[in-house]
Design a protein around this motif. Structure first.
Motif, short mmCIF file in Angstrom:
data_model
loop_
_atom_site.label_atom_id
_atom_site.label_comp_id
_atom_site.label_asym_id
_atom_site.label_seq_id
_atom_site.Cartn_x
_atom_site.Cartn_y
_atom_site.Cartn_z
N VAL B 152 0.86 -1.19 0.00
CA VAL B 152 0.00 0.00 0.00
C VAL B 152 0.89 1.23 0.00
CG1 VAL B 152 -2.01 -1.03 1.13
CG2 VAL B 152 -0.16 -0.10 2.52
N CYS B 153 0.28 2.35 -0.31
CA CYS B 153 1.09 3.57 -0.46
C CYS B 153 0.27 4.79 -0.03
CB CYS B 153 1.47 3.68 -1.94
SG CYS B 153 2.07 5.29 -2.44
N VAL B 154 0.97 5.73 0.59
CA VAL B 154 0.36 7.03 0.87
C VAL B 154 1.12 8.04 0.01
CG1 VAL B 154 0.14 8.85 2.60
CG2 VAL B 154 -0.44 6.50 3.19
N MET B 155 0.37 8.89 -0.66
CA MET B 155 1.02 9.84 -1.57
C MET B 155 0.94 11.25 -1.04
SD MET B 155 0.23 8.78 -5.47
CE MET B 155 1.10 7.40 -6.21
N GLY B 156 1.96 12.00 -1.33
CA GLY B 156 1.93 13.43 -1.04
C GLY B 156 0.88 14.10 -1.91
N LEU B 157 0.37 15.19 -1.41
CA LEU B 157 -0.75 15.87 -2.07
C LEU B 157 -0.41 16.24 -3.52
CD1 LEU B 157 -3.53 17.23 -1.73
CD2 LEU B 157 -2.32 19.26 -0.93
N ASP B 194 8.54 19.65 0.66
CA ASP B 194 8.86 18.89 -0.58
C ASP B 194 8.36 17.45 -0.51
OD1 ASP B 194 10.61 18.23 1.37
OD2 ASP B 194 12.40 18.19 0.09
N ARG B 195 7.90 17.04 0.67
CA ARG B 195 7.35 15.68 0.77
C ARG B 195 6.00 15.58 0.06
NH1 ARG B 195 9.21 16.73 5.78
NH2 ARG B 195 11.02 15.57 6.45
N ALA B 196 5.47 16.70 -0.35
CA ALA B 196 4.21 16.69 -1.09
C ALA B 196 4.37 15.96 -2.43
CB ALA B 196 3.73 18.12 -1.34
N ARG B 197 5.62 15.76 -2.82
CA ARG B 197 5.86 15.06 -4.11
C ARG B 197 6.29 13.62 -3.87
NH1 ARG B 197 8.34 20.08 -4.99
NH2 ARG B 197 10.41 19.18 -4.66
N PHE B 198 6.27 13.17 -2.59
CA PHE B 198 6.76 11.83 -2.24
C PHE B 198 5.62 10.80 -2.27
CE2 PHE B 198 10.78 12.53 0.53
CZ PHE B 198 11.27 13.45 -0.37
N ALA B 199 6.05 9.55 -2.42
CA ALA B 199 5.16 8.41 -2.14
C ALA B 199 5.78 7.69 -0.94
CB ALA B 199 5.07 7.47 -3.32
N PHE B 200 4.94 7.32 0.02
CA PHE B 200 5.42 6.66 1.24
C PHE B 200 4.94 5.22 1.27
CE2 PHE B 200 4.82 11.17 2.07
CZ PHE B 200 6.04 11.54 2.60
N LEU B 201 5.91 4.32 1.45
CA LEU B 201 5.59 2.90 1.54
C LEU B 201 5.90 2.43 2.97
CD1 LEU B 201 7.15 1.41 -1.71
CD2 LEU B 201 4.92 2.48 -1.40
N PRO B 202 5.23 1.33 3.38
CA PRO B 202 5.61 0.78 4.69
C PRO B 202 7.09 0.41 4.67
CG PRO B 202 3.57 -0.22 3.92
CD PRO B 202 4.12 0.58 2.76
N LEU B 203 7.77 0.71 5.78
CA LEU B 203 9.22 0.54 5.83
C LEU B 203 9.63 -0.89 5.47
CD1 LEU B 203 11.90 1.96 6.58
CD2 LEU B 203 11.53 1.24 8.94
N GLY B 204 8.94 -1.87 6.07
CA GLY B 204 9.28 -3.27 5.82
C GLY B 204 9.07 -3.67 4.37
#
Lengths: 240, 396
Positions: B152-157, B194-204
């Motif tokens: 799964v992923c959380v995206m910056g705005l 600048d994290r608004a352009r990031f995609a965040f994944l679970p660390l593991g």
């Protein structure tokens, strides 16, 4: 109005050789000179004289509010001048009632509260106060004004409240300084009749300082104070 | 001698009957007391909220830790061990600590037959609170995602808007290399930058990618208050060294903004306490002034009472008791006001007011008010007690 019957029992007040002087700038004014006076129970004594002759000073000394220059003063057999400040205050609480010219009722208080103060200072228990206050007010015909604000009474009624306040502790001596000075003739007469009734019924003595002959007329002994000397037994009704 | 019960009754009655004359003084003392109790009781709570709010603007209470391998070529790569992270979380003054990957991977993302290179960071579930980020759409990565290593992923705005258009990201599937991921949320917040352009994944999930995956070499530590930053920053190097190799450990603290915030708050606090002190001093002066006026106005009354047999000490006690009744009555009113203020503040801040602390300050304030009243009333009472009785009776 003679008081000879009491004289065998000894005086309540005995003053001998009383002197009092004030400094007025470089001068010394002697307001009382070798005053002697015996006061017996049931006596109603008027001290008359023009203003500034020392009548009030004599009254203040008799009331232990002022110390004389010299002389002796025994009150109910005790040396009054030998008492300390605290002892004199205690004596005033128990034995002396004051009535002053202007009524001097306490502001923002009721009739009851005005009469309660002497009882509070005397340490009378709260449950006994109401009875004593009612009794004192009965004597001056004002028991129906018990909870009335003192400042809303008429001048005559206020002075009667002041008399009741002086009586509430059942004092041995009442000292009154021009007690009818601010009253009209009718009210003044009524107040003096109250005093006369109280003194005769209560075995109290009263000394009243006045320059009003009609006040003196109610008293059984009249003195004149002039040049510091107390002249005994002025004929009743004759102003000094 | 006056009995205490009579003394209190007479004094309270006198103060009440003076009414308007004492109203201003009573209000000044009541407001001062209420302010003092409210600030003292809720000060920490307000400060914590202020900390949170100011930190959202400046991130001054977040300490950033990493390793400087890039400036030491050839050195052995380091990452934060779980023991280190736990030890940091257990430090006094630490609110949360979040472990994340450092080197941001620019991975090819396939969406509608087109490849995009987007920066991707692996984060744990504490990341959002630590960095002051919140979900704008959907949800954030949680413990379950971390434990299950979900795709799964959380995206910056900004990224979500660029890829899918506004409001259309949650539920979309896209692929990173050969794996499909689902967008579960869009993140924003004052600290997003600048994290608004990031995609965040679970660390593991990110670490499981194996070859070429970045290391969890970033540790973000949020301190509870700005006062905690200095001791936490001082403790961290020793703590890291005790749990793992600490070569090239780098720690960034926003000392400049932190000092500025502390200075501003110090001035605000000083101003508040000075205002309260001034109010109370004015209240004390008001009592003194009111009692002096009262003694002058009641000269004949004093003379009469002495003629009735009141002793000097009785008169002194009465005026002191009146002063005390005024001071304590006003302070009690202030305590009541403070209770309302504290309850209101608690409700506004969403926290339970510390009532034992309130009671303690209320008690102290009542004592202080009593002392203030006695000190302010002492000279007028002394003057009344020493008044010459004949002069007082003859006073016009």
């Amino acid at each position: 109005m003679s008081n000879d019957g009491n004289k065998g029992r000894g005086p309540i007040i005995r003053i001998r050789g009383l002197n009092k002087a004030y400094r007025s700038g470089p001068e010394t004014v002697r307001v009382l000179r070798d005053v002697d006076l015996d006061v017996y129970s049931g006596d109603m004594i008027a001290v008359m004289g023009p203003s500034g002759t020392g009548k009030s000073t004599l009254l203040f000394i008799l009331g232990l509010l002022l110390r004389p220059g010299s002389g002796s003063y025994s009150i109910l057999g005790r040396d009054a001048f030998g008492l300390g400040r605290s002892g004199q205050a205690a004596f005033r609480r128990k034995c002396i009632g004051f009535v002053f010219q202007s009524c001097n009722l306490f502001e923002r208080t009721t009739v009851y509260e005005n009469l309660e103060f002497p009882l509070i200072y005397s340490g009378v228990k709260p449950r006994l106060r109401r009875g004593l206050i009612r009794e004192a007010l009965d004597r001056v015909g004002l028991s129906h004004r018990l909870r009335h604000p003192a400042n809303q009474l008429s001048g005559g009624e206020q002075q009667r409240v002041a008399i009741a306040r002086a009586l509430v502790n059942r004092p041995s001596i009442i000292l009154a300084d021009e007690p009818t000075g601010q009253l009209d003739r009718a009210n003044g007469q009524q107040v003096m009749e109250h005093f006369a009734g109280i003194v005769s019924s209560n075995k109290t003595a009263m000394i009243v300082v006045t320059h009003d002959p009609s006040v003196a007329a109610v008293c059984n002994r009249v003195y004149a104070l002039e040049n510091g000397r107390l002249t005994p037994e002025v004929d009743k009704g004759v102003p000094a | 001698m006056l009995k205490t019960r009579d003394l209190l009754r007479i004094s309270v009655r006198q103060v009440v009957r003076q009414g308007k004359r004492t109203l201003g003084v009573a209000l000044a003392i009541a407001l001062g007391t209420a302010g003092l109790i409210a600030v003292a009781t809720m000060g920490d709570e307000v400060k914590n909220n202020l900390n949170r709010d100011l930190d959202l603007l400046g991130g001054a209470t977040v300490i950033r830790l990493g390793f400087e391998e890039e400036v030491h070529p050839g050195s052995r790569p380091q990452w934060f061990r779980s023991e280190t992270v736990e030890a940091v979380r257990d430090l006094d003054g630490v609110d949360t600590a979040s472990l994340a990957t450092g080197d941001i991977d620019w991975l090819p993302v396939l969406w509608e037959d087109r490849f995009y290179a987007i920066p991707i960071q692996g984060v744990d579930e504490y990341y959002w609170h630590t960095m002051g980020l919140s979900a704008l759409e959907g949800r954030l990565l949680d413990q379950q995602d971390l434990a299950a290593r979900s795709r799964v992923c959380v995206m910056g705005l900004e990224l979500a808007g660029n890829l899918f258009g506004d409001g259309a990201a949650v539920g979309r599937l896209f692929s990173i290399r050969r794996d499909l991921y689902e967008v579960v949320g869009v993140v924003g917040g004052l600290q997003i930058r600048d994290r608004a352009r990031f995609a965040f994944l679970p660390l593991g999930t990110l670490l499981d990618r194996g070859e070429g995956c970045p290391l969890p070499d970033r540790l973000y530590v949020r301190c509870r208050t700005w006062d905690d930053v200095e001791p936490v920053a001082a403790a961290i190097p020793g703590l890291v060294a005790a749990n793992q190799p600490d070569e090239y450990l780098r720690m960034d603290v926003a000392w400049g903004p932190l000092e500025r915030i502390k200075t501003v708050v110090w001035w605000v606090e000083l101003f508040i306490y000075l205002s309260i002190a001034a109010t109370l001093v004015l209240g004390g002066f008001g009592i003194w002034s009111g009692m002096m006026t009262s003694v002058a106005a009641r000269t004949r009354e004093i003379g009469l009472k002495k003629a009735m047999g009141a002793e000097d000490m009785d008169i002194m006690k009465q005026f002191l008791a009146e002063s005390l009744a005024l001071g304590l009555g006003s302070a009690a009113l202030g305590v009541g006001l403070a209770r309302l203020v504290v309850a209101g503040l608690g409700s506004y801040l969403g926290s339970a007011p510390p009532w034992p602390v309130f009671n303690s300050y209320a008690g102290h304030c009542l004592w202080f008010s009593a002392l203030l009243a006695l000190a302010a009333g002492f000279y007028p009472a002394l003057r009344a007690s020493r008044m010459d009785v004949v002069t007082a009776i003859r006073y016009e």
